[in-house]
Design an enzyme around this catalytic site. Structure first.
Site, PDB file in Angstrom:
ATOM      1  N   TYR A   1       0.839  -1.201   0.000  1.00 16.40           N
ATOM      2  CA  TYR A   1       0.000   0.000   0.000  1.00 16.40           C
ATOM      3  C   TYR A   1       0.875   1.252   0.000  1.00 16.40           C
ATOM      4  CZ  TYR A   1      -3.158   3.613   1.748  1.00 16.40           C
ATOM      5  OH  TYR A   1      -3.860   4.779   1.919  1.00 16.40           O
TER       6      TYR A   1
ATOM      7  N   GLU B   1     -10.914   5.691   5.050  1.00 19.64           N
ATOM      8  CA  GLU B   1     -10.317   6.597   6.035  1.00 19.64           C
ATOM      9  C   GLU B   1     -11.292   6.892   7.178  1.00 19.64           C
ATOM     10  OE1 GLU B   1      -7.335   7.483   6.466  1.00 19.64           O
ATOM     11  OE2 GLU B   1      -6.441   6.889   4.568  1.00 19.64           O
TER      12      GLU B   1
ATOM     13  N   TRP C   1      -4.703   1.776  10.732  1.00 21.91           N
ATOM     14  CA  TRP C   1      -4.867   1.622   9.279  1.00 21.91           C
ATOM     15  C   TRP C   1      -4.638   0.166   8.878  1.00 21.91           C
ATOM     16  CZ3 TRP C   1      -7.285   3.313   5.393  1.00 21.91           C
ATOM     17  CH2 TRP C   1      -6.935   2.907   4.097  1.00 21.91           C
TER      18      TRP C   1
END
Length: 198
Positions: A30, A52, A60
């Site tokens: 990512y 988000e 995350w």
């Protein structure tokens, strides 16, 4: 040595942001291919905004590992499908693959409606998002990611405007994380190979 061996050695030698140096391959992937890369695709931007806001209060890494389940549950984040999913909320709350938070799930649906409304007025979500940086990414120069802010006056402004335009769960901190993810802001550490590439 085969191509895979060469790639792995080259990959291991790359200098990355401190948050992407652990053993988690998904996090490295990512970081290397998506985070901070200027994104002008409206569907993809809607997906990033949704992920988000789901991250709020969580790591995350947790969200990233649930991403395939989110993509399936929200029909590849197709705005026109998601905007009509109010009746699916109770079913989504039973899906162990995603983060089962009613307020956040509702926010994704609300935001799909906000994006669709923008489109109805002739503005793509990508155009809307990039107006906040006048179409050009902001490049910061932080030696360590811990020095990057959680929010800025610009993310405050973006948050306020998005709320006025019908978006939900888009506080200044979520807005700034979204700006970083979508490449409106380049917050890669200065020594990171991606900082220079971007």
């Amino acid at each position: 040595m085969g191509e895979t061996g060469r790639t792995s050695r080259r990959d291991a030698a790359l200098r990355r942001c401190s948050w992407a140096t652990g053993p988690d391959e998904a996090m490295r992937q990512y970081h290397d291919t998506e985070w901070g890369t200027p994104n002008h695709d409206s569907r993809s931007l809607f997906e990033l905004l949704s992920l988000e806001l789901m991250q709020s209060g969580l790591s995350w890494q947790t969200v990233l590992h649930k991403r395939p389940a989110f993509i399936k549950a929200f029909h590849n984040f197709d705005v026109h499908t998601v905007m009509d999913m109010d009746s699916h909320i109770d079913l989504l709350l039973l899906d162990a693959g995603i983060i089962r938070n009613r307020r956040k799930i509702q926010a994704i649906i609300t935001n799909a409606n906000a994006v669709a409304h923008l489109e109805d007025t002739g503005t793509s979500f990508a155009t809307y998002v990039w107006q906040f940086v006048d179409g050009k990414p902001i490049t910061n120069h932080f030696p360590d990611h811990s020095q990057s802010p959680c929010r800025t006056p610009l993310s405050d402004k973006m948050s306020k405007r998005m709320k006025e335009d019908g978006f939900s769960f888009v506080g200044p901190v979520v807005a700034y994380s979204f700006m970083e993810a979508a490449g409106l802001v380049n917050d890669h550490e200065t020594a990171c190979f991606r900082h220079q590439e971007l």
